[in-house]
Design a protein around this motif. Sequence first.
Motif, mmCIF file in Angstrom:
data_model
loop_
_atom_site.group_PDB
_atom_site.id
_atom_site.type_symbol
_atom_site.label_atom_id
_atom_site.label_comp_id
_atom_site.label_asym_id
_atom_site.label_seq_id
_atom_site.Cartn_x
_atom_site.Cartn_y
_atom_site.Cartn_z
ATOM 1 N N ALA A 177 -0.669 -5.732 -5.603
ATOM 2 C CA ALA A 177 0.581 -5.532 -6.562
ATOM 3 C C ALA A 177 0.336 -4.143 -6.858
ATOM 4 O O ALA A 177 -0.736 -3.423 -7.241
ATOM 5 C CB ALA A 177 0.480 -6.623 -7.542
ATOM 6 N N HIS A 178 1.654 -3.515 -6.770
ATOM 7 C CA HIS A 178 1.515 -1.942 -7.002
ATOM 8 C C HIS A 178 2.436 -1.918 -8.185
ATOM 9 O O HIS A 178 3.816 -2.154 -8.226
ATOM 10 C CB HIS A 178 2.174 -1.472 -5.721
ATOM 11 C CG HIS A 178 1.839 0.189 -5.801
ATOM 12 N ND1 HIS A 178 2.497 0.925 -4.906
ATOM 13 C CD2 HIS A 178 1.255 0.892 -6.622
ATOM 14 C CE1 HIS A 178 2.204 2.381 -5.358
ATOM 15 N NE2 HIS A 178 1.561 2.322 -6.305
ATOM 16 N N ILE A 179 2.015 -1.389 -9.254
ATOM 17 C CA ILE A 179 2.561 -0.943 -10.536
ATOM 18 C C ILE A 179 2.867 0.484 -10.536
ATOM 19 O O ILE A 179 1.989 1.210 -10.779
ATOM 20 C CB ILE A 179 1.927 -1.708 -11.887
ATOM 21 C CG1 ILE A 179 1.294 -3.060 -11.574
ATOM 22 C CG2 ILE A 179 2.896 -1.472 -12.952
ATOM 23 C CD1 ILE A 179 2.469 -4.078 -11.288
ATOM 24 N N VAL A 180 4.084 0.812 -10.473
ATOM 25 C CA VAL A 180 4.472 2.426 -10.447
ATOM 26 C C VAL A 180 5.025 2.845 -11.447
ATOM 27 O O VAL A 180 6.412 2.492 -11.809
ATOM 28 C CB VAL A 180 5.134 2.373 -8.985
ATOM 29 C CG1 VAL A 180 5.508 3.988 -8.878
ATOM 30 C CG2 VAL A 180 4.184 2.191 -7.919
ATOM 31 N N GLY A 181 4.548 3.832 -12.417
ATOM 32 C CA GLY A 181 5.129 4.430 -13.196
ATOM 33 C C GLY A 181 5.489 6.050 -12.892
ATOM 34 O O GLY A 181 5.610 6.814 -13.814
ATOM 35 N N THR A 182 5.095 6.352 -11.795
ATOM 36 C CA THR A 182 5.191 7.683 -11.324
ATOM 37 C C THR A 182 6.679 8.403 -11.283
ATOM 38 O O THR A 182 7.598 7.295 -11.033
ATOM 39 C CB THR A 182 4.726 7.837 -9.735
ATOM 40 O OG1 THR A 182 3.303 7.546 -9.727
ATOM 41 C CG2 THR A 182 4.820 9.235 -9.401
ATOM 42 N N THR A 183 6.900 9.428 -11.916
ATOM 43 C CA THR A 183 7.987 10.305 -11.966
ATOM 44 C C THR A 183 8.196 11.262 -10.889
ATOM 45 O O THR A 183 7.281 11.484 -10.497
ATOM 46 C CB THR A 183 8.327 10.428 -13.214
ATOM 47 O OG1 THR A 183 7.516 11.404 -13.736
ATOM 48 C CG2 THR A 183 8.362 9.503 -14.427
ATOM 49 N N ALA A 231 12.560 4.603 -1.541
ATOM 50 C CA ALA A 231 12.780 3.800 -0.325
ATOM 51 C C ALA A 231 11.459 3.202 0.286
ATOM 52 O O ALA A 231 11.344 2.365 0.429
ATOM 53 C CB ALA A 231 13.737 4.496 0.677
ATOM 54 N N ALA A 232 10.706 4.315 0.180
ATOM 55 C CA ALA A 232 9.042 3.804 0.796
ATOM 56 C C ALA A 232 8.518 2.896 -0.247
ATOM 57 O O ALA A 232 7.911 2.069 0.231
ATOM 58 C CB ALA A 232 8.485 5.206 1.125
ATOM 59 N N VAL A 233 8.387 3.361 -1.484
ATOM 60 C CA VAL A 233 7.527 2.465 -2.424
ATOM 61 C C VAL A 233 8.218 0.916 -2.425
ATOM 62 O O VAL A 233 7.508 0.246 -2.467
ATOM 63 C CB VAL A 233 7.551 3.153 -3.718
ATOM 64 C CG1 VAL A 233 7.130 2.290 -5.032
ATOM 65 C CG2 VAL A 233 6.765 4.672 -3.846
ATOM 66 N N ASP A 234 9.468 1.125 -2.895
ATOM 67 C CA ASP A 234 10.080 -0.318 -2.833
ATOM 68 C C ASP A 234 10.111 -0.977 -1.461
ATOM 69 O O ASP A 234 10.316 -2.321 -1.441
ATOM 70 C CB ASP A 234 11.737 -0.003 -3.197
ATOM 71 C CG ASP A 234 11.802 0.319 -4.659
ATOM 72 O OD1 ASP A 234 10.905 0.450 -5.362
ATOM 73 O OD2 ASP A 234 12.940 0.570 -4.947
ATOM 74 N N GLY A 235 10.208 -0.297 -0.474
ATOM 75 C CA GLY A 235 9.762 -0.960 0.889
ATOM 76 C C GLY A 235 8.794 -1.722 1.040
ATOM 77 O O GLY A 235 8.718 -2.814 1.663
ATOM 78 N N ALA A 236 7.799 -1.195 0.310
ATOM 79 C CA ALA A 236 6.591 -2.136 0.282
ATOM 80 C C ALA A 236 6.686 -3.348 -0.232
ATOM 81 O O ALA A 236 5.681 -4.478 0.017
ATOM 82 C CB ALA A 236 5.443 -1.213 -0.314
ATOM 83 N N GLY A 237 7.796 -3.667 -0.991
ATOM 84 C CA GLY A 237 8.110 -4.930 -1.589
ATOM 85 C C GLY A 237 8.397 -6.201 -0.620
ATOM 86 O O GLY A 237 8.340 -7.305 -0.745
ATOM 87 N N ALA A 238 8.393 -5.604 0.686
ATOM 88 C CA ALA A 238 8.671 -6.819 1.681
ATOM 89 C C ALA A 238 7.304 -7.423 1.908
ATOM 90 O O ALA A 238 7.260 -8.515 2.572
ATOM 91 C CB ALA A 238 9.113 -6.041 3.107
ATOM 92 N N HIS A 239 6.104 -6.854 1.468
ATOM 93 C CA HIS A 239 4.883 -7.355 1.862
ATOM 94 C C HIS A 239 4.066 -7.785 0.756
ATOM 95 O O HIS A 239 3.007 -8.557 0.814
ATOM 96 C CB HIS A 239 3.972 -6.246 2.822
ATOM 97 C CG HIS A 239 4.962 -5.932 3.947
ATOM 98 N ND1 HIS A 239 5.001 -6.688 5.033
ATOM 99 C CD2 HIS A 239 5.586 -4.685 4.317
ATOM 100 C CE1 HIS A 239 5.469 -6.173 6.240
ATOM 101 N NE2 HIS A 239 5.904 -4.746 5.628
ATOM 102 N N THR A 240 4.429 -7.080 -0.520
ATOM 103 C CA THR A 240 3.558 -7.414 -1.651
ATOM 104 C C THR A 240 4.483 -7.324 -2.942
ATOM 105 O O THR A 240 5.882 -6.875 -2.850
ATOM 106 C CB THR A 240 2.349 -6.192 -2.085
ATOM 107 O OG1 THR A 240 1.631 -6.751 -3.071
ATOM 108 C CG2 THR A 240 3.001 -5.169 -1.910
ATOM 109 N N VAL A 241 4.059 -7.336 -4.088
ATOM 110 C CA VAL A 241 4.762 -7.150 -5.438
ATOM 111 C C VAL A 241 4.561 -5.667 -5.780
ATOM 112 O O VAL A 241 3.692 -5.117 -5.930
ATOM 113 C CB VAL A 241 4.243 -7.994 -6.434
ATOM 114 C CG1 VAL A 241 4.885 -7.674 -7.754
ATOM 115 C CG2 VAL A 241 4.272 -9.456 -6.025
#
Length: 269
Positions: free
Chosen positions: A96-102, A110-120
Amino acid sequence: MAAPAIVVMGGSGRMGRMLCDLVRASDAMRLAGIVEAPGHDWAGRDLGTAMGGAEIGVPVTDDPAAMVAGADAVIDFTTPAATVAMSRLCAETGTAHIVGTTGLTEDDIAAVDGAGAHTVVVRAGNMSLGVNLMTQLVRQVAASLDADYDIEIVEAHHRHKVDAPSGTALMLGEAAAEGRGVTLGDVADRGRDGITGARDRGDIGFAAIRGGDVVGEHDVIFAGAGERLILRHVASDRSVFARGALKAALWAQGRAPGAYDMRDVLGLR
């Protein structure tokens, strides 16, 4: 069930240190390791000794593949480039990737959310409970008041913040645009200087203040003829962001892969 193993990105920074302290103090999770940038002075050391104390059994690495593969969640408040790279690794390992980076660009998101195809993936411009409740209110107010009410978003942060508008301001702007049924990119006014002409009807304006040690202040102003409605959030302690990230990391355990945000974590959808 064993407590989830948490890896913190950038543990030497202000937010990273706070995250490390909170994870170590929690009975619900354990700190499995720290990831730092390649060549960082802390790499290859124990976190305790890196901070000038005794060993605490928490390794620091600048080569995160094995560490992330053995973790349940990575909490990431770092830089856009580092976050995008970590999103690829988390997608490969199912962590799981918890992202607070601004400061993320549209391509980064798009790249970060795209990882949601494989993980949370839980990504938010701000992880505090108060800000996310405010976001809901902004969406509702924008839906109720038409374009006769001008929307302006004013944010203030410390002198060291490198991106503007803040991720939170943009999150609030997105909420206002959603309430109005428009796309933020089509109506955002992110800078005024000189003879700019009159304000365009329906625009969502942004203004950024930088100075001192301001943690974070955000106002959303709905300005109509004869009245103004102002929604405001003031953060006085960075721990509100860190605690939200920890809540997200626990919420992510056992979830189906997908791109989520704090509205999902807090049950606000």
